[in-house]
Design an enzyme around this catalytic site. Structure first.
Site, PDB file in Angstrom:
ATOM      1  N   CYS A 202       0.855  -1.126  -0.122  1.00  0.00           N
ATOM      2  CA  CYS A 202       0.065   0.029  -0.105  1.00  0.00           C
ATOM      3  C   CYS A 202       0.793   1.120   0.163  1.00  0.00           C
ATOM      4  CB  CYS A 202      -0.735  -0.049   1.261  1.00  0.00           C
ATOM      5  SG  CYS A 202      -2.044   1.329   1.303  1.00  0.00           S
TER       6      CYS A 202
ATOM      7  N   HIS B  36      -8.997  -3.844  -1.834  1.00  0.00           N
ATOM      8  CA  HIS B  36      -7.905  -2.919  -0.842  1.00  0.00           C
ATOM      9  C   HIS B  36      -8.310  -1.424  -1.127  1.00  0.00           C
ATOM     10  CE1 HIS B  36      -3.604  -2.051   0.214  1.00  0.00           C
ATOM     11  NE2 HIS B  36      -4.129  -0.896  -0.347  1.00  0.00           N
ATOM     12  N   GLU B  37      -8.534  -0.942  -2.521  1.00  0.00           N
ATOM     13  CA  GLU B  37      -8.682   0.233  -2.558  1.00  0.00           C
ATOM     14  C   GLU B  37     -10.303   0.683  -1.808  1.00  0.00           C
ATOM     15  OE1 GLU B  37      -6.494   2.135  -3.402  1.00  0.00           O
ATOM     16  OE2 GLU B  37      -5.492   0.325  -4.215  1.00  0.00           O
TER      17      GLU B  37
ATOM     18  N   HIS C  94      -9.929   1.462   1.929  1.00  0.00           N
ATOM     19  CA  HIS C  94      -9.569   2.760   2.248  1.00  0.00           C
ATOM     20  C   HIS C  94     -10.999   3.840   2.533  1.00  0.00           C
ATOM     21  CE1 HIS C  94      -5.209   2.463   1.793  1.00  0.00           C
ATOM     22  NE2 HIS C  94      -5.336   2.127   0.660  1.00  0.00           N
TER      23      HIS C  94
HETATM   24 NI    NI Z   1      -3.601   0.941  -0.011  1.00  0.00          NI
END
Ligand code: NI
Length: 181
Positions: A103, A145-146, A149
Site C-alpha cells: 500500500c 483493497h482500494e 480505504h
Molecule cells: Ni492502499
C-alpha cells in the site's frame, strides 16, 4: 498535480469517506487527475481519495495499457484502468484467497491478506455513468483493497498471519531498486 500520500498513523486514513453527490463538479475531475498523477509517480496499482487527504468515496486502479504490468506486481493479471465513484461490492463466493499486498500508505512493506476470491462491483464513472463488473484474482483483490480505504481500513488491519508481513526488499530482493512501495 502530484499530491502527498498520507502514511499509516495519520488519523485521516481511518475516517469513513462521504459519497460524491455532485458528479459535474470541476473539483471532482481535478481530484481524479491528481490521483492518477500521484499513483503513477509512486508506481502504485491503485489509490483512494482519502490517501491524499480527501474524504470522498473515489478510487482509481489499473493500467491504461492492459498488456502493461506494474513492476511491483509482475505476476498480476492486467486490470482495466478504472475510476470508481461511490463503489458497492458484492461477494459472489465464500471462497477466501490469500495474496501479497502493499500500500502506498504503508511504504516499504508487504503482507499476506485474505480476500474474497470473486465479487461484483458497481459504482459510477466521472460522468456519473454506472459501472458494473465481475472480478476475480488480482483484479478483485485491488478493488477490495482500494474500497477498504473508503471505510478507514488499511490492509494490515485485515491480516491474520503476521509471520508473512515484512519489508519488501527483504521478502522480495528481486524488487529492490524499484520505486518506493
Ligand atoms: Ni492502499
Amino acid at each position: 498535480m502530484i499530491r502527498d500520500i498520507l502514511r499509516m498513523g495519520d488519523p485521516r486514513l481511518l475516517r469513513i469517506s462521504e459519497p460524491v453527490r455532485d458528479f459535474g463538479a470541476p473539483e471532482l475531475r481535478t481530484l481524479v487527475d491528481d490521483m492518477f498523477e500521484t499513483m503513477h509517480a509512486a508506481s502504485g496499482a491503485g489509490l483512494a481519495a482519502p490517501q491524499i487527504g480527501v474524504p470522498l468515496r473515489v478510487v482509481i486502479f489499473g493500467y491504461a495499457d492492459s498488456s502493461a504490468r506494474n513492476p511491483r506486481y509482475p505476476e498480476a493479471d492486467p486490470v482495466p484502468q478504472t475510476i470508481l465513484i461511490n463503489p458497492v461490492l458484492e461477494p459472489l463466493t465464500d471462497t477466501i484467497e490469500e495474496g501479497w499486498e502493499g500500500c502506498l500508505s504503508v511504504p516499504g512493506l508487504r503482507g499476506v491478506v485474505p480476500r474474497v476470491a470473486n465479487l461484483r462491483y458497481s459504482g459510477y464513472d466521472l460522468a456519473g455513468r454506472r459501472i458494473e463488473r465481475v472480478a476475480e484474482g488480482f483484479h478483485a483483490r485491488v478493488v477490495q483493497h482500494e474500497c477498504d480505504h473508503l471505510d478507514g481500513i488499511l490492509y494490515p488491519m485485515r491480516m491474520r498471519d503476521f509471520s508473512r508481513f515484512g519489508y519488501t526488499e527483504v521478502l522480495f530482493p528481486e524488487f529492490a531498486g524499484l520505486a518506493e512501495d
